[in-house]
Write a protein that holds these residues in place. Structure first.
Motif, short mmCIF file in Angstrom:
data_model
loop_
_atom_site.label_atom_id
_atom_site.label_comp_id
_atom_site.label_asym_id
_atom_site.label_seq_id
_atom_site.Cartn_x
_atom_site.Cartn_y
_atom_site.Cartn_z
N UNK A 19 0.87 -1.21 0.11
CA UNK A 19 0.11 0.20 -0.02
C UNK A 19 0.89 1.29 -0.04
N UNK A 20 2.09 1.18 0.05
CA UNK A 20 3.10 2.09 0.18
C UNK A 20 3.31 2.90 1.40
N UNK A 21 2.98 2.22 2.51
CA UNK A 21 2.89 2.52 4.00
C UNK A 21 4.32 2.29 4.77
N UNK A 22 5.29 2.81 4.03
CA UNK A 22 6.72 2.37 4.25
C UNK A 22 7.14 2.75 5.76
N UNK A 23 6.74 4.03 6.20
CA UNK A 23 6.93 4.27 7.64
C UNK A 23 6.18 3.47 8.71
N UNK A 24 5.16 2.83 8.48
CA UNK A 24 4.46 2.00 9.29
C UNK A 24 5.13 0.70 9.34
N UNK A 25 5.48 0.42 8.23
CA UNK A 25 6.23 -1.10 8.17
C UNK A 25 7.63 -0.84 9.13
#
Length: 141
Positions: A19-25
């Motif tokens: 989903x492109x939620x790199x900071x959350x990953x």
């Protein structure tokens, strides 16, 4: 705001990354062992895998790459980040581990990376030893 944790943290992180939620990953990866981060990396397409490696803390990313199966081509993921990042990743590993990853790359692709590592002499020495010889040395101990 991050969604609540699930019973499948690997699948959750893969979904977040896609989903492109790199900071959350990255935030959640801090709490995982390198082997679990490797499972996340292995489940991602090459571009997403390379992006995540570039965002993770160096030691976690490097050790996760060591845990990746050979068919996930951790050496390609290291090279995808460019020579400077590849050098920092390799510097965060033991020399033998760094050499084993580098040895999988074509010789021409190693040179720009070797120019960035702190202990080039040590890596050059290990890369010069044929794999069969290294295995024989290690098994004799």
């Amino acid at each position: 705001m991050n969604p609540p944790a699930t019973d499948d943290p690997i699948g959750e992180l893969v979904a977040l990354m896609l989903e492109g939620r790199v900071p959350a990953v990255v935030d959640r990866a801090w709490n995982l062992p390198a082997a679990d981060v490797a499972d996340v990396l292995a489940a991602l397409p090459r571009a997403a895998r390379s992006r995540l490696v570039g965002e993770l803390p160096l030691a976690l990313a490097a050790h996760a790459l060591l845990e990746l199966p050979g068919d996930a081509h951790p050496e390609v993921t290291i090279a995808d980040g460019g020579p400077a990042l590849a050098g920092r990743l390799l510097d965060s590993l033991e020399l033998a581990d760094a050499a084993s990853l580098l040895a999988r790359l074509p010789v021409a692709d190693r040179e720009p990376i070797l120019a960035q590592v702190a202990d080039r002499e040590g890596l050059d020495r290990l890369l010069a030893v044929p794999a069969a010889s290294a295995a024989a040395i290690m098994s004799s101990r």
